[in-house]
Motif scaffolding. Structure first.
Motif, PDB file in Angstrom:
ATOM      1  N   LYS A 164     -54.744 104.091 -37.554  1.00 16.78           N
ATOM      2  CA  LYS A 164     -55.135 102.827 -36.933  1.00 16.78           C
ATOM      3  C   LYS A 164     -54.068 101.766 -37.169  1.00 16.78           C
ATOM      4  CE  LYS A 164     -59.427 103.875 -35.578  1.00 16.78           C
ATOM      5  NZ  LYS A 164     -59.923 103.747 -34.200  1.00 16.78           N
ATOM      6  N   VAL A 165     -53.948 100.847 -36.209  1.00 21.01           N
ATOM      7  CA  VAL A 165     -53.051  99.701 -36.365  1.00 21.01           C
ATOM      8  C   VAL A 165     -53.857  98.429 -36.149  1.00 21.01           C
ATOM      9  CG1 VAL A 165     -52.343  99.808 -33.929  1.00 21.01           C
ATOM     10  CG2 VAL A 165     -50.909  98.608 -35.585  1.00 21.01           C
ATOM     11  N   GLY A 166     -53.628  97.444 -37.008  1.00 21.17           N
ATOM     12  CA  GLY A 166     -54.301  96.150 -36.911  1.00 21.17           C
ATOM     13  C   GLY A 166     -53.410  95.067 -37.482  1.00 21.17           C
ATOM     14  N   LYS A 167     -53.917  93.842 -37.516  1.00 18.73           N
ATOM     15  CA  LYS A 167     -53.110  92.747 -38.036  1.00 18.73           C
ATOM     16  C   LYS A 167     -52.981  92.816 -39.555  1.00 18.73           C
ATOM     17  CE  LYS A 167     -55.059  89.120 -36.153  1.00 18.73           C
ATOM     18  NZ  LYS A 167     -55.229  87.709 -35.783  1.00 18.73           N
ATOM     19  N   TYR A 199     -49.223  93.449 -27.912  1.00 16.64           N
ATOM     20  CA  TYR A 199     -48.649  94.707 -28.388  1.00 16.64           C
ATOM     21  C   TYR A 199     -49.600  95.605 -29.178  1.00 16.64           C
ATOM     22  CZ  TYR A 199     -43.808  93.909 -26.950  1.00 16.64           C
ATOM     23  OH  TYR A 199     -42.660  93.744 -26.215  1.00 16.64           O
ATOM     24  N   LEU A 200     -50.666  95.069 -29.771  1.00 16.26           N
ATOM     25  CA  LEU A 200     -51.539  95.928 -30.572  1.00 16.26           C
ATOM     26  C   LEU A 200     -52.077  97.132 -29.782  1.00 16.26           C
ATOM     27  CD1 LEU A 200     -53.757  93.726 -32.956  1.00 16.26           C
ATOM     28  CD2 LEU A 200     -52.330  95.680 -33.562  1.00 16.26           C
ATOM     29  N   PRO A 201     -52.619  96.931 -28.576  1.00 20.67           N
ATOM     30  CA  PRO A 201     -53.101  98.095 -27.829  1.00 20.67           C
ATOM     31  C   PRO A 201     -51.997  99.087 -27.478  1.00 20.67           C
ATOM     32  CG  PRO A 201     -53.958  96.041 -26.888  1.00 20.67           C
ATOM     33  CD  PRO A 201     -52.880  95.669 -27.841  1.00 20.67           C
ATOM     34  N   LEU A 202     -50.796  98.570 -27.203  1.00 19.89           N
ATOM     35  CA  LEU A 202     -49.687  99.433 -26.824  1.00 19.89           C
ATOM     36  C   LEU A 202     -49.182 100.244 -28.015  1.00 19.89           C
ATOM     37  CD1 LEU A 202     -47.762  96.909 -24.539  1.00 19.89           C
ATOM     38  CD2 LEU A 202     -49.184  98.840 -23.810  1.00 19.89           C
ATOM     39  N   VAL A 203     -49.081  99.590 -29.182  1.00 22.65           N
ATOM     40  CA  VAL A 203     -48.668 100.311 -30.387  1.00 22.65           C
ATOM     41  C   VAL A 203     -49.690 101.390 -30.728  1.00 22.65           C
ATOM     42  CG1 VAL A 203     -48.180 100.114 -32.848  1.00 22.65           C
ATOM     43  CG2 VAL A 203     -47.363  98.344 -31.285  1.00 22.65           C
ATOM     44  N   GLN A 204     -50.984 101.046 -30.630  1.00 20.56           N
ATOM     45  CA  GLN A 204     -52.031 102.023 -30.924  1.00 20.56           C
ATOM     46  C   GLN A 204     -51.973 103.205 -29.958  1.00 20.56           C
ATOM     47  OE1 GLN A 204     -54.805 101.851 -33.551  1.00 20.56           O
ATOM     48  NE2 GLN A 204     -54.249 103.934 -32.961  1.00 20.56           N
ATOM     49  N   GLU A 205     -51.713 102.928 -28.687  1.00 23.90           N
ATOM     50  CA  GLU A 205     -51.624 103.996 -27.686  1.00 23.90           C
ATOM     51  C   GLU A 205     -50.479 104.946 -27.994  1.00 23.90           C
ATOM     52  OE1 GLU A 205     -51.034 104.565 -22.824  1.00 23.90           O
ATOM     53  OE2 GLU A 205     -51.123 102.560 -23.710  1.00 23.90           O
ATOM     54  N   GLU A 206     -49.314 104.393 -28.356  1.00 26.81           N
ATOM     55  CA  GLU A 206     -48.162 105.251 -28.662  1.00 26.81           C
ATOM     56  C   GLU A 206     -48.386 106.031 -29.957  1.00 26.81           C
ATOM     57  OE1 GLU A 206     -45.585 105.938 -26.801  1.00 26.81           O
ATOM     58  OE2 GLU A 206     -46.358 104.630 -25.224  1.00 26.81           O
ATOM     59  N   LYS A 240     -50.523 108.997 -29.134  1.00 28.90           N
ATOM     60  CA  LYS A 240     -49.743 110.052 -28.488  1.00 28.90           C
ATOM     61  C   LYS A 240     -48.931 110.839 -29.517  1.00 28.90           C
ATOM     62  CE  LYS A 240     -49.162 107.677 -24.020  1.00 28.90           C
ATOM     63  NZ  LYS A 240     -48.175 107.049 -23.112  1.00 28.90           N
ATOM     64  N   PHE A 241     -48.334 110.116 -30.459  1.00 26.94           N
ATOM     65  CA  PHE A 241     -47.522 110.792 -31.471  1.00 26.94           C
ATOM     66  C   PHE A 241     -48.391 111.639 -32.390  1.00 26.94           C
ATOM     67  CE2 PHE A 241     -45.093 110.980 -35.484  1.00 26.94           C
ATOM     68  CZ  PHE A 241     -43.947 111.591 -35.001  1.00 26.94           C
ATOM     69  N   VAL A 242     -49.580 111.133 -32.728  1.00 27.16           N
ATOM     70  CA  VAL A 242     -50.517 111.907 -33.546  1.00 27.16           C
ATOM     71  C   VAL A 242     -50.916 113.196 -32.829  1.00 27.16           C
ATOM     72  CG1 VAL A 242     -52.896 111.935 -34.423  1.00 27.16           C
ATOM     73  CG2 VAL A 242     -51.422 109.969 -34.886  1.00 27.16           C
ATOM     74  N   GLU A 243     -51.144 113.107 -31.520  1.00 24.77           N
ATOM     75  CA  GLU A 243     -51.492 114.298 -30.747  1.00 24.77           C
ATOM     76  C   GLU A 243     -50.355 115.315 -30.772  1.00 24.77           C
ATOM     77  OE1 GLU A 243     -53.011 115.622 -26.259  1.00 24.77           O
ATOM     78  OE2 GLU A 243     -52.369 113.561 -26.646  1.00 24.77           O
ATOM     79  N   GLU A 297     -54.279  96.459 -18.726  1.00 24.66           N
ATOM     80  CA  GLU A 297     -53.594  97.579 -18.074  1.00 24.66           C
ATOM     81  C   GLU A 297     -52.070  97.470 -18.219  1.00 24.66           C
ATOM     82  OE1 GLU A 297     -54.886  97.421 -14.057  1.00 24.66           O
ATOM     83  OE2 GLU A 297     -57.017  97.559 -14.546  1.00 24.66           O
ATOM     84  N   LEU A 298     -51.641  96.655 -19.146  1.00 27.39           N
ATOM     85  CA  LEU A 298     -50.211  96.379 -19.322  1.00 27.39           C
ATOM     86  C   LEU A 298     -49.442  97.637 -19.718  1.00 27.39           C
ATOM     87  CD1 LEU A 298     -48.396  93.798 -19.237  1.00 27.39           C
ATOM     88  CD2 LEU A 298     -48.639  93.718 -21.730  1.00 27.39           C
ATOM     89  N   GLU A 299     -48.297  97.843 -19.088  1.00 27.29           N
ATOM     90  CA  GLU A 299     -47.411  98.951 -19.442  1.00 27.29           C
ATOM     91  C   GLU A 299     -46.427  98.498 -20.509  1.00 27.29           C
ATOM     92  OE1 GLU A 299     -47.557 102.026 -18.395  1.00 27.29           O
ATOM     93  OE2 GLU A 299     -49.153 101.746 -16.909  1.00 27.29           O
ATOM     94  N   LEU A 300     -45.924  99.462 -21.270  1.00 26.30           N
ATOM     95  CA  LEU A 300     -45.006  99.137 -22.358  1.00 26.30           C
ATOM     96  C   LEU A 300     -43.750  98.447 -21.853  1.00 26.30           C
ATOM     97  CD1 LEU A 300     -44.528  99.376 -25.381  1.00 26.30           C
ATOM     98  CD2 LEU A 300     -43.562 101.650 -25.001  1.00 26.30           C
ATOM     99  N   THR A 301     -43.273  98.842 -20.679  1.00 29.63           N
ATOM    100  CA  THR A 301     -42.043  98.253 -20.136  1.00 29.63           C
ATOM    101  C   THR A 301     -42.227  96.796 -19.713  1.00 29.63           C
ATOM    102  OG1 THR A 301     -42.648  99.233 -17.995  1.00 29.63           O
ATOM    103  CG2 THR A 301     -41.072 100.444 -19.370  1.00 29.63           C
ATOM    104  N   ASP A 302     -43.482  96.360 -19.537  1.00 29.03           N
ATOM    105  CA  ASP A 302     -43.750  94.983 -19.105  1.00 29.03           C
ATOM    106  C   ASP A 302     -44.218  94.090 -20.253  1.00 29.03           C
ATOM    107  OD1 ASP A 302     -43.237  95.761 -16.441  1.00 29.03           O
ATOM    108  OD2 ASP A 302     -45.304  96.478 -16.223  1.00 29.03           O
ATOM    109  N   ALA A 303     -44.318  94.624 -21.460  1.00 30.22           N
ATOM    110  CA  ALA A 303     -44.908  93.884 -22.574  1.00 30.22           C
ATOM    111  C   ALA A 303     -44.068  92.675 -22.969  1.00 30.22           C
ATOM    112  CB  ALA A 303     -45.084  94.816 -23.775  1.00 30.22           C
TER     113      ALA A 303
END
Length: 432
Positions: A183-186, A295-302, A305-308, A384-390
Protein backbone atom coordinates in the motif's frame (compact mmCIF):
# COMPACT_ATOMS: atom_id res chain seq x y z
CA UNK A 1 -25.28 -40.69 -28.11
CA UNK A 2 -24.95 -37.42 -26.20
CA UNK A 3 -21.74 -36.77 -24.31
CA UNK A 4 -21.91 -36.37 -20.53
CA UNK A 5 -22.29 -32.73 -19.46
CA UNK A 6 -18.86 -32.56 -17.86
CA UNK A 7 -17.10 -33.30 -21.17
CA UNK A 8 -19.11 -31.01 -23.45
CA UNK A 9 -19.65 -27.69 -21.68
CA UNK A 10 -15.96 -26.76 -21.46
CA UNK A 11 -15.95 -25.77 -25.13
CA UNK A 12 -18.42 -22.95 -24.43
CA UNK A 13 -16.85 -21.90 -21.12
CA UNK A 14 -15.46 -18.41 -21.75
CA UNK A 15 -14.15 -18.09 -18.19
CA UNK A 16 -12.14 -21.27 -18.67
CA UNK A 17 -10.72 -19.98 -21.95
CA UNK A 18 -9.81 -16.63 -20.38
CA UNK A 19 -8.14 -18.28 -17.38
CA UNK A 20 -6.09 -20.61 -19.55
CA UNK A 21 -5.00 -17.69 -21.70
CA UNK A 22 -3.91 -15.66 -18.66
CA UNK A 23 -1.91 -18.53 -17.13
CA UNK A 24 -0.12 -19.17 -20.43
CA UNK A 25 0.74 -15.47 -20.77
CA UNK A 26 2.20 -15.65 -17.25
CA UNK A 27 4.44 -18.49 -18.53
CA UNK A 28 3.24 -21.03 -15.98
CA UNK A 29 4.22 -24.58 -16.86
CA UNK A 30 1.50 -27.03 -17.89
CA UNK A 31 1.75 -28.86 -14.57
CA UNK A 32 1.29 -25.58 -12.68
CA UNK A 33 -1.69 -24.63 -14.84
CA UNK A 34 -3.14 -28.06 -14.21
CA UNK A 35 -3.16 -27.41 -10.45
CA UNK A 36 -5.24 -24.26 -10.95
CA UNK A 37 -7.60 -26.01 -13.37
CA UNK A 38 -8.28 -28.86 -10.94
CA UNK A 39 -8.99 -26.33 -8.18
CA UNK A 40 -11.01 -23.70 -10.08
CA UNK A 41 -12.72 -25.86 -12.73
CA UNK A 42 -13.25 -29.12 -10.92
CA UNK A 43 -16.52 -29.71 -12.82
CA UNK A 44 -14.36 -30.94 -15.71
CA UNK A 45 -11.97 -33.87 -15.83
CA UNK A 46 -8.30 -32.92 -16.01
CA UNK A 47 -4.91 -34.45 -16.80
CA UNK A 48 -1.91 -33.14 -18.72
CA UNK A 49 -2.95 -34.56 -22.12
CA UNK A 50 -6.47 -33.18 -21.61
CA UNK A 51 -5.05 -29.76 -20.76
CA UNK A 52 -2.91 -29.79 -23.91
CA UNK A 53 -5.92 -30.73 -26.06
CA UNK A 54 -8.04 -27.94 -24.60
CA UNK A 55 -5.28 -25.38 -25.09
CA UNK A 56 -5.07 -26.49 -28.73
CA UNK A 57 -8.87 -26.31 -29.12
CA UNK A 58 -8.92 -22.71 -27.89
CA UNK A 59 -5.89 -21.85 -30.05
CA UNK A 60 -3.84 -20.78 -27.02
CA UNK A 61 -0.09 -20.94 -27.55
CA UNK A 62 2.83 -20.05 -25.32
CA UNK A 63 4.41 -18.19 -28.24
CA UNK A 64 2.46 -16.64 -31.10
CA UNK A 65 4.80 -15.97 -34.01
CA UNK A 66 1.99 -14.26 -35.92
CA UNK A 67 2.11 -11.13 -33.72
CA UNK A 68 3.22 -8.17 -35.81
CA UNK A 69 6.56 -6.56 -34.98
CA UNK A 70 4.89 -3.12 -35.02
CA UNK A 71 2.60 -4.16 -32.16
CA UNK A 72 5.55 -5.35 -30.08
CA UNK A 73 7.57 -2.18 -30.78
CA UNK A 74 4.58 -0.01 -29.84
CA UNK A 75 4.08 -1.92 -26.56
CA UNK A 76 7.78 -1.62 -25.67
CA UNK A 77 7.85 2.11 -26.44
CA UNK A 78 4.75 2.62 -24.27
CA UNK A 79 6.35 0.82 -21.35
CA UNK A 80 9.60 2.75 -21.74
CA UNK A 81 7.68 6.00 -21.26
CA UNK A 82 6.98 4.93 -17.68
CA UNK A 83 8.66 2.85 -14.95
CA UNK A 84 9.25 0.12 -17.52
CA UNK A 85 12.47 1.86 -18.52
CA UNK A 86 13.99 0.65 -15.24
CA UNK A 87 13.26 -3.02 -15.96
CA UNK A 88 15.63 -5.52 -17.50
CA UNK A 89 14.55 -7.22 -20.71
CA UNK A 90 13.33 -10.33 -18.87
CA UNK A 91 10.85 -8.46 -16.68
CA UNK A 92 9.94 -6.16 -19.55
CA UNK A 93 9.15 -9.23 -21.66
CA UNK A 94 6.88 -10.55 -18.90
CA UNK A 95 5.14 -7.17 -18.67
CA UNK A 96 4.57 -7.17 -22.43
CA UNK A 97 2.98 -10.62 -22.17
CA UNK A 98 0.82 -9.94 -19.11
CA UNK A 99 -0.22 -6.29 -19.58
CA UNK A 100 -0.36 -6.15 -23.38
CA UNK A 101 -1.51 -9.75 -23.97
CA UNK A 102 1.23 -10.33 -26.55
CA UNK A 103 2.55 -13.90 -26.49
CA UNK A 104 5.92 -13.06 -28.01
CA UNK A 105 9.28 -14.77 -27.39
CA UNK A 106 11.71 -13.15 -24.98
CA UNK A 107 14.43 -13.01 -27.63
CA UNK A 108 12.27 -10.71 -29.75
CA UNK A 109 11.98 -8.19 -26.91
CA UNK A 110 15.74 -8.37 -26.41
CA UNK A 111 16.43 -7.84 -30.12
CA UNK A 112 14.15 -4.78 -30.30
CA UNK A 113 15.78 -3.26 -27.22
CA UNK A 114 19.25 -3.96 -28.65
CA UNK A 115 18.29 -2.28 -31.91
CA UNK A 116 16.45 0.76 -30.54
CA UNK A 117 17.56 1.21 -26.92
CA UNK A 118 20.94 -0.40 -26.39
CA UNK A 119 21.78 2.34 -23.84
CA UNK A 120 19.05 1.04 -21.52
CA UNK A 121 20.38 -2.51 -21.74
CA UNK A 122 23.85 -1.27 -20.89
CA UNK A 123 22.53 0.47 -17.78
CA UNK A 124 20.81 -2.72 -16.66
CA UNK A 125 23.86 -4.93 -17.37
CA UNK A 126 25.26 -6.81 -14.34
CA UNK A 127 27.90 -4.91 -12.43
CA UNK A 128 30.75 -6.30 -10.34
CA UNK A 129 29.41 -6.52 -6.79
CA UNK A 130 31.48 -5.80 -3.73
CA UNK A 131 31.91 -8.69 -1.36
CA UNK A 132 29.50 -8.48 1.54
CA UNK A 133 30.92 -8.52 5.02
CA UNK A 134 29.63 -10.93 7.60
CA UNK A 135 27.40 -13.94 7.26
CA UNK A 136 24.30 -14.15 5.14
CA UNK A 137 21.08 -14.75 7.05
CA UNK A 138 18.56 -17.35 5.92
CA UNK A 139 14.80 -17.49 6.19
CA UNK A 140 12.75 -20.58 6.91
CA UNK A 141 9.02 -21.22 7.05
CA UNK A 142 6.91 -24.37 7.27
CA UNK A 143 4.44 -23.33 4.58
CA UNK A 144 2.23 -20.50 3.29
CA UNK A 145 0.61 -18.35 5.98
CA UNK A 146 3.04 -19.60 8.61
CA UNK A 147 4.99 -16.34 8.83
CA UNK A 148 4.26 -12.89 7.44
CA UNK A 149 7.02 -10.32 7.07
CA UNK A 150 5.81 -6.70 7.25
CA UNK A 151 7.68 -3.41 7.00
CA UNK A 152 7.56 0.10 5.56
CA UNK A 153 9.57 1.66 2.73
CA UNK A 154 10.36 5.39 2.93
CA UNK A 155 12.66 5.99 -0.06
CA UNK A 156 9.93 7.70 -2.08
CA UNK A 157 9.48 10.28 0.68
CA UNK A 158 12.84 11.85 -0.13
CA UNK A 159 15.25 13.68 2.17
CA UNK A 160 14.62 13.02 5.87
CA UNK A 161 11.43 11.19 4.84
CA UNK A 162 9.63 14.51 4.65
CA UNK A 163 9.87 15.92 1.13
CA UNK A 164 7.16 13.96 -0.69
CA UNK A 165 3.87 12.55 0.69
CA UNK A 166 4.38 8.98 -0.50
CA UNK A 167 5.02 6.26 2.09
CA UNK A 168 4.84 2.55 1.28
CA UNK A 169 3.99 -0.40 3.49
CA UNK A 170 3.86 -4.07 2.55
CA UNK A 171 3.37 -7.62 3.83
CA UNK A 172 5.08 -10.68 2.35
CA UNK A 173 4.54 -14.38 2.94
CA UNK A 174 7.95 -15.76 3.96
CA UNK A 175 7.49 -19.29 2.58
CA UNK A 176 6.36 -18.42 -0.95
CA UNK A 177 7.84 -14.89 -1.17
CA UNK A 178 4.41 -13.77 -2.42
CA UNK A 179 3.59 -10.12 -1.80
CA UNK A 180 0.22 -10.20 -0.04
CA UNK A 181 -0.33 -6.46 -0.33
CA UNK A 182 1.69 -3.30 -0.84
CA UNK A 183 0.00 0.00 0.00
CA UNK A 184 1.02 3.61 -0.58
CA UNK A 185 -0.29 6.57 1.42
CA UNK A 186 0.79 9.94 2.76
CA UNK A 187 2.21 8.21 5.82
CA UNK A 188 3.16 4.76 7.01
CA UNK A 189 3.72 5.89 10.58
CA UNK A 190 0.10 6.08 11.70
CA UNK A 191 -0.59 2.80 13.56
CA UNK A 192 -4.33 3.02 12.85
CA UNK A 193 -3.75 3.19 9.10
CA UNK A 194 -1.29 0.27 9.21
CA UNK A 195 -3.81 -1.64 11.31
CA UNK A 196 -6.62 -0.80 8.89
CA UNK A 197 -4.65 -2.18 5.91
CA UNK A 198 -3.89 -5.39 7.80
CA UNK A 199 -7.51 -5.78 8.92
CA UNK A 200 -8.73 -5.26 5.33
CA UNK A 201 -6.38 -7.98 4.10
CA UNK A 202 -7.48 -10.51 6.72
CA UNK A 203 -11.15 -9.66 6.05
CA UNK A 204 -10.62 -10.30 2.33
CA UNK A 205 -8.86 -13.65 2.75
CA UNK A 206 -10.38 -14.94 5.99
CA UNK A 207 -6.94 -16.36 6.92
CA UNK A 208 -4.27 -15.21 9.36
CA UNK A 209 -0.68 -16.42 9.68
CA UNK A 210 0.70 -18.12 12.77
CA UNK A 211 3.56 -15.65 13.11
CA UNK A 212 3.83 -11.95 12.25
CA UNK A 213 7.37 -10.58 11.86
CA UNK A 214 7.77 -6.82 12.45
CA UNK A 215 10.33 -4.26 13.47
CA UNK A 216 9.84 -2.51 16.81
CA UNK A 217 8.25 0.69 15.50
CA UNK A 218 5.30 2.49 17.07
CA UNK A 219 3.46 2.34 13.71
CA UNK A 220 3.13 -1.44 14.08
CA UNK A 221 1.33 -1.36 17.43
CA UNK A 222 -2.24 -1.75 16.18
CA UNK A 223 -1.24 -4.34 13.61
CA UNK A 224 0.57 -6.44 16.23
CA UNK A 225 -2.35 -6.14 18.65
CA UNK A 226 -4.88 -7.19 16.00
CA UNK A 227 -2.77 -10.22 15.09
CA UNK A 228 -2.17 -11.33 18.67
CA UNK A 229 -5.83 -10.88 19.58
CA UNK A 230 -7.00 -13.02 16.66
CA UNK A 231 -4.45 -15.69 17.59
CA UNK A 232 -5.47 -15.75 21.26
CA UNK A 233 -7.21 -19.11 20.79
CA UNK A 234 -4.20 -20.68 19.05
CA UNK A 235 -1.42 -19.52 21.41
CA UNK A 236 -1.24 -19.91 25.17
CA UNK A 237 0.55 -16.55 25.19
CA UNK A 238 -0.88 -14.58 22.21
CA UNK A 239 2.00 -12.11 22.25
CA UNK A 240 4.28 -14.97 21.14
CA UNK A 241 2.57 -14.85 17.72
CA UNK A 242 4.37 -11.56 17.01
CA UNK A 243 8.15 -11.49 16.58
CA UNK A 244 10.09 -8.24 16.62
CA UNK A 245 13.53 -7.67 15.13
CA UNK A 246 15.58 -5.24 13.08
CA UNK A 247 14.38 -4.16 9.65
CA UNK A 248 17.57 -5.42 8.01
CA UNK A 249 16.82 -9.00 9.09
CA UNK A 250 13.23 -8.87 7.84
CA UNK A 251 12.38 -10.95 4.76
CA UNK A 252 10.57 -8.16 2.90
CA UNK A 253 13.60 -5.87 3.23
CA UNK A 254 15.25 -7.62 0.28
CA UNK A 255 12.19 -6.98 -1.88
CA UNK A 256 12.28 -3.24 -1.18
CA UNK A 257 15.53 -3.14 -3.15
CA UNK A 258 13.72 -4.62 -6.14
CA UNK A 259 10.90 -2.10 -5.84
CA UNK A 260 13.26 0.84 -5.45
CA UNK A 261 15.51 0.02 -8.38
CA UNK A 262 12.68 -0.91 -10.78
CA UNK A 263 9.88 1.49 -9.84
CA UNK A 264 10.44 3.96 -7.00
CA UNK A 265 13.39 5.62 -8.75
CA UNK A 266 11.14 6.55 -11.68
CA UNK A 267 8.67 8.48 -9.52
CA UNK A 268 11.38 9.94 -7.34
CA UNK A 269 13.01 11.51 -10.41
CA UNK A 270 9.65 13.06 -11.40
CA UNK A 271 9.07 14.54 -7.95
CA UNK A 272 12.65 15.75 -7.65
CA UNK A 273 12.26 17.54 -10.99
CA UNK A 274 9.22 19.42 -9.66
CA UNK A 275 11.19 20.44 -6.58
CA UNK A 276 14.32 21.49 -8.49
CA UNK A 277 12.29 23.61 -10.92
CA UNK A 278 10.44 25.38 -8.12
CA UNK A 279 7.08 23.82 -8.96
CA UNK A 280 6.82 22.05 -5.62
CA UNK A 281 7.42 23.28 -2.09
CA UNK A 282 7.43 20.52 0.55
CA UNK A 283 6.66 23.09 3.25
CA UNK A 284 3.48 24.23 1.49
CA UNK A 285 0.57 22.05 2.56
CA UNK A 286 -1.41 22.78 -0.61
CA UNK A 287 1.45 21.58 -2.83
CA UNK A 288 1.70 18.35 -0.83
CA UNK A 289 -2.04 17.73 -1.02
CA UNK A 290 -2.25 18.36 -4.77
CA UNK A 291 0.78 16.14 -5.44
CA UNK A 292 -0.81 13.36 -3.38
CA UNK A 293 -4.20 13.83 -5.06
CA UNK A 294 -2.70 13.46 -8.54
CA UNK A 295 -0.03 10.83 -7.98
CA UNK A 296 -1.19 8.55 -5.14
CA UNK A 297 -3.59 6.53 -7.34
CA UNK A 298 -1.00 6.32 -10.12
CA UNK A 299 1.80 5.17 -7.81
CA UNK A 300 -0.53 2.57 -6.29
CA UNK A 301 -1.54 1.33 -9.75
CA UNK A 302 2.08 0.89 -10.85
CA UNK A 303 2.95 -0.84 -7.58
CA UNK A 304 0.05 -3.24 -8.11
CA UNK A 305 1.36 -4.06 -11.59
CA UNK A 306 4.87 -4.67 -10.28
CA UNK A 307 3.54 -6.86 -7.46
CA UNK A 308 1.65 -8.93 -10.03
CA UNK A 309 4.83 -9.36 -12.07
CA UNK A 310 6.75 -10.41 -8.98
CA UNK A 311 4.11 -12.88 -7.80
CA UNK A 312 4.11 -14.55 -11.22
CA UNK A 313 7.85 -14.66 -11.89
CA UNK A 314 9.87 -17.84 -11.47
CA UNK A 315 12.38 -17.66 -8.63
CA UNK A 316 15.68 -19.46 -8.67
CA UNK A 317 16.92 -21.61 -5.79
CA UNK A 318 17.59 -19.44 -2.74
CA UNK A 319 20.32 -19.73 -0.11
CA UNK A 320 17.78 -21.10 2.36
CA UNK A 321 15.46 -24.00 2.97
CA UNK A 322 12.69 -22.30 1.00
CA UNK A 323 11.63 -23.93 -2.30
CA UNK A 324 12.05 -22.43 -5.74
CA UNK A 325 9.13 -21.72 -8.06
CA UNK A 326 6.49 -19.09 -8.81
CA UNK A 327 5.31 -17.25 -5.64
CA UNK A 328 1.60 -17.52 -6.51
CA UNK A 329 1.88 -21.26 -7.18
CA UNK A 330 4.01 -21.85 -4.07
CA UNK A 331 1.39 -20.04 -2.01
CA UNK A 332 -1.65 -21.76 -3.55
CA UNK A 333 -0.31 -25.33 -3.82
CA UNK A 334 2.23 -25.98 -1.03
CA UNK A 335 1.58 -29.74 -1.10
CA UNK A 336 3.29 -29.84 -4.52
CA UNK A 337 6.49 -28.77 -2.77
CA UNK A 338 6.17 -31.03 0.27
CA UNK A 339 4.67 -28.37 2.54
CA UNK A 340 1.24 -27.64 3.96
CA UNK A 341 -1.10 -24.71 4.54
CA UNK A 342 -0.33 -23.20 7.96
CA UNK A 343 -2.84 -20.36 8.30
CA UNK A 344 -5.78 -20.15 10.69
CA UNK A 345 -9.32 -19.32 9.64
CA UNK A 346 -10.86 -16.16 11.09
CA UNK A 347 -14.61 -15.64 11.41
CA UNK A 348 -16.47 -12.47 10.40
CA UNK A 349 -17.57 -12.02 14.00
CA UNK A 350 -13.96 -12.03 15.21
CA UNK A 351 -12.97 -9.55 12.51
CA UNK A 352 -15.80 -7.18 13.40
CA UNK A 353 -14.96 -7.50 17.09
CA UNK A 354 -11.28 -6.67 16.64
CA UNK A 355 -12.11 -3.82 14.26
CA UNK A 356 -14.12 -2.08 16.95
CA UNK A 357 -11.62 -2.81 19.68
CA UNK A 358 -8.65 -1.59 17.64
CA UNK A 359 -10.53 1.53 16.50
CA UNK A 360 -8.87 1.35 13.06
CA UNK A 361 -9.69 4.17 10.69
CA UNK A 362 -13.04 3.82 8.95
CA UNK A 363 -12.16 6.60 6.52
CA UNK A 364 -9.07 5.70 4.52
CA UNK A 365 -9.01 8.98 2.61
CA UNK A 366 -5.56 10.51 2.40
CA UNK A 367 -6.54 13.75 0.63
CA UNK A 368 -8.50 16.71 1.96
CA UNK A 369 -12.13 16.33 0.85
CA UNK A 370 -12.60 20.00 -0.06
CA UNK A 371 -9.44 20.01 -2.16
CA UNK A 372 -10.56 16.83 -3.89
CA UNK A 373 -13.98 18.35 -4.66
CA UNK A 374 -12.49 21.53 -6.12
CA UNK A 375 -9.94 19.56 -8.13
CA UNK A 376 -12.63 17.40 -9.71
CA UNK A 377 -14.51 20.56 -10.72
CA UNK A 378 -11.38 21.73 -12.54
CA UNK A 379 -10.49 18.27 -13.92
CA UNK A 380 -13.65 16.13 -14.14
CA UNK A 381 -11.67 13.16 -15.51
CA UNK A 382 -9.10 13.26 -12.70
CA UNK A 383 -9.84 9.67 -11.67
CA UNK A 384 -9.03 8.49 -15.23
CA UNK A 385 -5.71 10.32 -15.39
CA UNK A 386 -2.89 8.59 -17.28
CA UNK A 387 0.66 8.57 -15.96
CA UNK A 388 1.92 10.55 -18.96
CA UNK A 389 -0.54 13.38 -18.16
CA UNK A 390 0.08 13.55 -14.39
CA UNK A 391 2.76 16.26 -14.46
CA UNK A 392 0.60 18.58 -16.56
CA UNK A 393 -2.40 17.91 -14.31
CA UNK A 394 -0.40 18.78 -11.18
CA UNK A 395 0.87 22.05 -12.63
CA UNK A 396 -2.63 22.99 -13.81
CA UNK A 397 -4.23 22.35 -10.42
CA UNK A 398 -1.42 24.16 -8.59
CA UNK A 399 -1.83 27.21 -10.83
CA UNK A 400 -5.63 27.19 -10.53
CA UNK A 401 -5.49 27.03 -6.73
CA UNK A 402 -2.71 29.54 -6.18
CA UNK A 403 -4.97 31.64 -3.96
CA UNK A 404 -6.52 28.69 -2.17
CA UNK A 405 -5.37 28.02 1.39
CA UNK A 406 -5.96 24.59 2.75
CA UNK A 407 -6.90 24.05 6.38
CA UNK A 408 -6.85 20.50 7.72
CA UNK A 409 -8.18 19.51 11.12
CA UNK A 410 -5.93 17.27 13.16
CA UNK A 411 -7.08 13.66 12.81
CA UNK A 412 -8.22 11.91 15.93
CA UNK A 413 -8.14 14.87 18.32
CA UNK A 414 -8.54 14.06 21.98
CA UNK A 415 -12.13 12.82 21.97
CA UNK A 416 -13.26 10.58 24.86
CA UNK A 417 -13.45 6.94 23.75
CA UNK A 418 -16.93 5.43 23.86
CA UNK A 419 -15.79 1.87 23.16
CA UNK A 420 -15.41 -0.48 26.11
CA UNK A 421 -12.37 -2.61 25.36
CA UNK A 422 -11.98 -6.14 26.69
CA UNK A 423 -9.21 -6.79 29.24
CA UNK A 424 -7.36 -9.13 26.82
CA UNK A 425 -7.23 -6.48 24.10
CA UNK A 426 -6.00 -3.83 26.57
CA UNK A 427 -3.29 -6.17 27.85
CA UNK A 428 -2.09 -6.96 24.31
CA UNK A 429 -2.20 -3.28 23.33
CA UNK A 430 0.03 -2.38 26.27
CA UNK A 431 2.60 -4.95 25.11
CA UNK A 432 2.91 -3.52 21.59
Amino acid sequence: MLCPTYTCTWKEDELLKSSLHDYVLQNLSRSEILDYMKRDFDQYTWCLPTLSRRLAYFGIKYVNYQVGIDHVVAAIEEELQGPGKLLGYRLLHKKIRVNHKLAVPRQLVYDILTSNHDDLLEKRAPKIKRRKRGGIGTFTSLGPNHTYSADGHDKLMGFQRNMFPFAIYGVQDVYSCKLLYVKVGKTNKNPKIIGKWYHEFISRTGVISQILRLDKGSENGHMATIHAYLQSTEFENPEDSVIFGSSTSNKIERWWRELHSRLVKYFKEKFQYLFDQGYYNPDEITDREILALVYLPLVQEEINKFVELWNNHRMRKQNSDLPKGIPNHLYDFPETYGSTECGSRVSEAELEDVKNLADVLDDGAFVDKELERRSKELLPNLSELELTDALEAYLYLKSSMSNYRLFIEVLHSSVPMNITKTPLFLILQSLF
